[in-house]
Motif scaffolding. Structure first.
Motif, PDB file in Angstrom:
ATOM      1  N   TYR A  14      41.628  29.261  34.317  1.00  0.00           N
ATOM      2  CA  TYR A  14      40.604  29.450  35.341  1.00  0.00           C
ATOM      3  C   TYR A  14      41.224  30.119  36.571  1.00  0.00           C
ATOM      4  CZ  TYR A  14      37.766  28.131  39.366  1.00  0.00           C
ATOM      5  OH  TYR A  14      37.061  28.149  40.539  1.00  0.00           O
ATOM      6  N   ASN A  15      42.335  29.588  37.024  1.00  0.00           N
ATOM      7  CA  ASN A  15      43.022  30.156  38.179  1.00  0.00           C
ATOM      8  C   ASN A  15      43.589  31.538  37.878  1.00  0.00           C
ATOM      9  OD1 ASN A  15      43.221  28.231  40.639  1.00  0.00           O
ATOM     10  ND2 ASN A  15      43.394  26.912  38.833  1.00  0.00           N
ATOM     11  N   PHE A  16      44.029  31.759  36.647  1.00  0.00           N
ATOM     12  CA  PHE A  16      44.566  33.066  36.254  1.00  0.00           C
ATOM     13  C   PHE A  16      43.474  34.131  36.269  1.00  0.00           C
ATOM     14  CE2 PHE A  16      46.675  36.123  33.326  1.00  0.00           C
ATOM     15  CZ  PHE A  16      47.875  36.261  34.010  1.00  0.00           C
ATOM     16  N   GLU A  17      42.254  33.734  35.924  1.00  0.00           N
ATOM     17  CA  GLU A  17      41.136  34.680  35.980  1.00  0.00           C
ATOM     18  C   GLU A  17      40.852  35.089  37.428  1.00  0.00           C
ATOM     19  OE1 GLU A  17      39.643  36.147  33.402  1.00  0.00           O
ATOM     20  OE2 GLU A  17      40.665  34.975  31.874  1.00  0.00           O
ATOM     21  N   ALA A  21      41.260  38.878  39.097  1.00  0.00           N
ATOM     22  CA  ALA A  21      40.328  39.578  39.989  1.00  0.00           C
ATOM     23  C   ALA A  21      41.063  40.095  41.221  1.00  0.00           C
ATOM     24  CB  ALA A  21      39.185  38.650  40.389  1.00  0.00           C
ATOM     25  N   TYR A  22      41.956  39.301  41.735  1.00  0.00           N
ATOM     26  CA  TYR A  22      42.742  39.662  42.919  1.00  0.00           C
ATOM     27  C   TYR A  22      43.624  40.884  42.612  1.00  0.00           C
ATOM     28  CZ  TYR A  22      44.900  37.935  47.332  1.00  0.00           C
ATOM     29  OH  TYR A  22      45.315  37.756  48.614  1.00  0.00           O
ATOM     30  N   ILE A  23      44.245  40.883  41.446  1.00  0.00           N
ATOM     31  CA  ILE A  23      45.098  41.999  41.020  1.00  0.00           C
ATOM     32  C   ILE A  23      44.266  43.273  40.883  1.00  0.00           C
ATOM     33  CG2 ILE A  23      46.418  42.902  39.053  1.00  0.00           C
ATOM     34  CD1 ILE A  23      47.464  39.948  38.708  1.00  0.00           C
ATOM     35  N   TYR A  24      43.111  43.166  40.212  1.00  0.00           N
ATOM     36  CA  TYR A  24      42.267  44.347  40.034  1.00  0.00           C
ATOM     37  C   TYR A  24      41.705  44.840  41.361  1.00  0.00           C
ATOM     38  CZ  TYR A  24      42.721  43.953  35.008  1.00  0.00           C
ATOM     39  OH  TYR A  24      43.229  43.912  33.743  1.00  0.00           O
ATOM     40  N   LYS A  25      41.432  43.929  42.273  1.00  0.00           N
ATOM     41  CA  LYS A  25      40.947  44.344  43.594  1.00  0.00           C
ATOM     42  C   LYS A  25      42.046  45.112  44.324  1.00  0.00           C
ATOM     43  CE  LYS A  25      37.840  44.881  46.546  1.00  0.00           C
ATOM     44  NZ  LYS A  25      36.777  45.823  46.227  1.00  0.00           N
ATOM     45  N   ALA A  26      43.280  44.647  44.232  1.00  0.00           N
ATOM     46  CA  ALA A  26      44.399  45.360  44.864  1.00  0.00           C
ATOM     47  C   ALA A  26      44.572  46.741  44.235  1.00  0.00           C
ATOM     48  CB  ALA A  26      45.685  44.545  44.737  1.00  0.00           C
ATOM     49  N   MET A  27      44.437  46.838  42.923  1.00  0.00           N
ATOM     50  CA  MET A  27      44.522  48.135  42.248  1.00  0.00           C
ATOM     51  C   MET A  27      43.391  49.045  42.723  1.00  0.00           C
ATOM     52  SD  MET A  27      45.402  47.063  38.339  1.00  0.00           S
ATOM     53  CE  MET A  27      47.071  46.676  37.803  1.00  0.00           C
ATOM     54  N   MET A  51      35.935  37.613  37.826  1.00  0.00           N
ATOM     55  CA  MET A  51      35.321  36.485  38.526  1.00  0.00           C
ATOM     56  C   MET A  51      34.219  35.853  37.674  1.00  0.00           C
ATOM     57  SD  MET A  51      37.049  35.838  41.142  1.00  0.00           S
ATOM     58  CE  MET A  51      35.986  34.592  41.865  1.00  0.00           C
ATOM     59  N   PHE A  52      33.511  36.657  36.894  1.00  0.00           N
ATOM     60  CA  PHE A  52      32.546  36.109  35.945  1.00  0.00           C
ATOM     61  C   PHE A  52      33.263  35.230  34.928  1.00  0.00           C
ATOM     62  CE2 PHE A  52      30.647  36.443  31.704  1.00  0.00           C
ATOM     63  CZ  PHE A  52      29.474  35.735  31.933  1.00  0.00           C
ATOM     64  N   LYS A  56      32.695  31.284  34.221  1.00  0.00           N
ATOM     65  CA  LYS A  56      32.397  30.757  32.880  1.00  0.00           C
ATOM     66  C   LYS A  56      33.325  29.583  32.562  1.00  0.00           C
ATOM     67  CE  LYS A  56      31.624  32.441  28.151  1.00  0.00           C
ATOM     68  NZ  LYS A  56      30.293  31.876  27.962  1.00  0.00           N
ATOM     69  N   LEU A  57      34.603  29.739  32.859  1.00  0.00           N
ATOM     70  CA  LEU A  57      35.549  28.635  32.641  1.00  0.00           C
ATOM     71  C   LEU A  57      35.250  27.469  33.580  1.00  0.00           C
ATOM     72  CD1 LEU A  57      38.923  30.525  32.135  1.00  0.00           C
ATOM     73  CD2 LEU A  57      37.827  28.974  30.503  1.00  0.00           C
TER      74      LEU A  57
END
Length: 168
Positions: A14-17, A21-27, A51-52, A56-57
């Motif tokens: 859950y936290n990794f998801e 999102a944070y990684i993709y936002k930085a990219m 984030m979806f 879900k998790l």
């Protein structure tokens, strides 16, 4: 559910998801800064999708009466040398997500937790698409081979992506 290890694996994912999102936002922010608006859009949409996945998790964990725990998230990488580097790192990240869900599936099977198996199977099916998408993008970039026209077209194509909630 009484299996502490499985619950911890689910909470960790859950936290990794959220971290994903944070990684993709930085990219996405890097791509925007480098004037690749289509790539920025694609990666922003990817962040929304992650984030979806986290939601879900989260909903599954709450439904089984688990007290979801948030953990700290490291600052993501903010600089890249090329679009290919961005998508290669994204692919490697998605491979880690797949590995995490394989571990969840393995544990669920070992303890005969069929409900969690069904959840993990949904995510594993999703991961096939995720990895294939990034593989295809990397292959396209390799074929373009720094052609200005090709990169412009690549960026324009990625501008078309919009996140739509997958069917559960």
């Amino acid at each position: 559910m009484d299996n502490k290890k499985l619950l911890e694996l689910l909470n960790k994912q859950y936290n990794f998801e959220i971290e994903s999102a944070y990684i993709y936002k930085a990219m996405s922010l890097w791509a925007a800064k480098e004037n690749w608006p289509g790539v920025a859009n694609f990666l922003h949409q990817q962040a929304l999708e992650e984030m979806f996945h986290a939601s879900k998790l989260q909903n599954y964990l709450l439904d089984i009466d688990y007290d979801v725990k948030l953990t700290s998230i490291a600052e993501p990488k903010a600089e890249y040398s090329s679009l290919k580097e961005v998508f290669t790192e994204a692919l490697e990240h998605e491979k880690q997500v797949t590995s995490n869900f394989m571990e969840i599936m393995k544990e669920a099977k070992e303890v005969s937790d069929y409900q969690t198996e069904i959840q993990a199977q949904w995510f594993l099916t999703e991961q096939v698409e995720e990895e294939a998408t990034f593989n295809d993008l990397i292959l396209t970039l390799e074929r373009i081979n720094d052609s200005a026209a090709g990169l412009f077209q690549f960026d324009a194509q990625l501008a078309q992506r919009s996140f739509s909630k997958p069917q559960a």
